[in-house]
Write a protein that holds these residues in place. Structure first.
Motif, short mmCIF file in Angstrom:
data_model
loop_
_atom_site.label_atom_id
_atom_site.label_comp_id
_atom_site.label_asym_id
_atom_site.label_seq_id
_atom_site.Cartn_x
_atom_site.Cartn_y
_atom_site.Cartn_z
N ALA A 19 3.31 -47.71 -88.06
CA ALA A 19 3.05 -48.13 -86.68
C ALA A 19 4.19 -49.04 -86.22
N VAL A 20 4.68 -48.77 -85.01
CA VAL A 20 5.77 -49.56 -84.43
C VAL A 20 5.26 -50.17 -83.13
N TYR A 21 5.56 -51.47 -82.94
CA TYR A 21 5.16 -52.14 -81.71
C TYR A 21 6.26 -53.11 -81.29
N GLY A 22 6.20 -53.56 -80.06
CA GLY A 22 7.14 -54.56 -79.58
C GLY A 22 7.91 -54.09 -78.37
N GLY A 23 9.15 -54.61 -78.24
CA GLY A 23 10.01 -54.30 -77.10
C GLY A 23 10.63 -52.93 -77.22
N LEU A 143 2.57 -49.27 -93.03
CA LEU A 143 3.80 -49.99 -92.70
C LEU A 143 3.76 -50.30 -91.21
N ILE A 144 3.96 -51.57 -90.86
CA ILE A 144 3.97 -52.00 -89.46
C ILE A 144 5.35 -52.58 -89.16
N ILE A 145 5.99 -52.04 -88.13
CA ILE A 145 7.34 -52.46 -87.79
C ILE A 145 7.35 -53.08 -86.40
N PRO A 146 7.63 -54.39 -86.30
CA PRO A 146 7.79 -55.02 -84.99
C PRO A 146 9.24 -54.85 -84.52
N LEU A 147 9.43 -54.59 -83.23
CA LEU A 147 10.77 -54.47 -82.66
C LEU A 147 10.94 -55.47 -81.53
N LEU A 148 12.12 -56.01 -81.45
CA LEU A 148 12.45 -56.90 -80.34
C LEU A 148 13.90 -56.68 -79.97
#
Length: 148
Positions: A19-23, A143-148
């Protein structure tokens, strides 16, 4: 997996819900990851729990019922390594997300090895705020990936 590739650097297991979340950059990251996994002959579902533009270059299953979606995915994955999944298609060509509980059941079905989930939308902005109801990250994510 090549340790210099995106998939290799993430040290992915044989089956993952990512899962990917963020900007901004979520879709680009997930598309590259899907291409790398497909190059390794892995079966991949690209989906969302919110909304994403319908991908032009991969087949798409649109179904709001789990069993119907699973049946369509089985058929599509016989001929394709990557398939997009949404519960409906909006007039602006955006897929609406699946129920987050589907991800664990899809992985358990044995049909696919990887589920790539865009877990929230930033509407093209580089950063966004959060609320009690978002981001919509499936509890079965490995797996959780935060993006900014």
């Amino acid at each position: 997996m090549d340790p210099l590739s995106l998939t290799g650097s993430m040290q992915l297991g044989e089956k993952e819900i990512i899962a990917v979340y963020g900007g901004g950059g979520k879709t680009s990251l997930l598309c590259r990851l899907a291409r790398e996994l497909a190059g390794l002959k892995k079966k991949v579902i690209f989906t969302t729990t919110t909304k994403i533009f319908k991908p032009d270059n991969i087949p798409c299953v649109i179904n709001s019922e789990f069993e119907g979606a699973l049946l369509s995915l089985r058929r599509n994955l016989q001929n394709h390594d990557v398939v997009a999944l949404g519960s409906s298609l909006m007039p602006n060509n955006k897929l609406t997300g699946i129920d987050p509980s589907w991800t664990g059941k899809l992985l358990a079905s044995g049909v696919i090895s990887y589920i790539l989930v865009e877990a929230d939308g930033s509407a093209g902005k580089p950063v966004k705020g959060y609320a009690p109801h978002e981001p919509v990250i499936p509890s079965s994510s490995t797996l959780i990936i935060p993006l900014l």
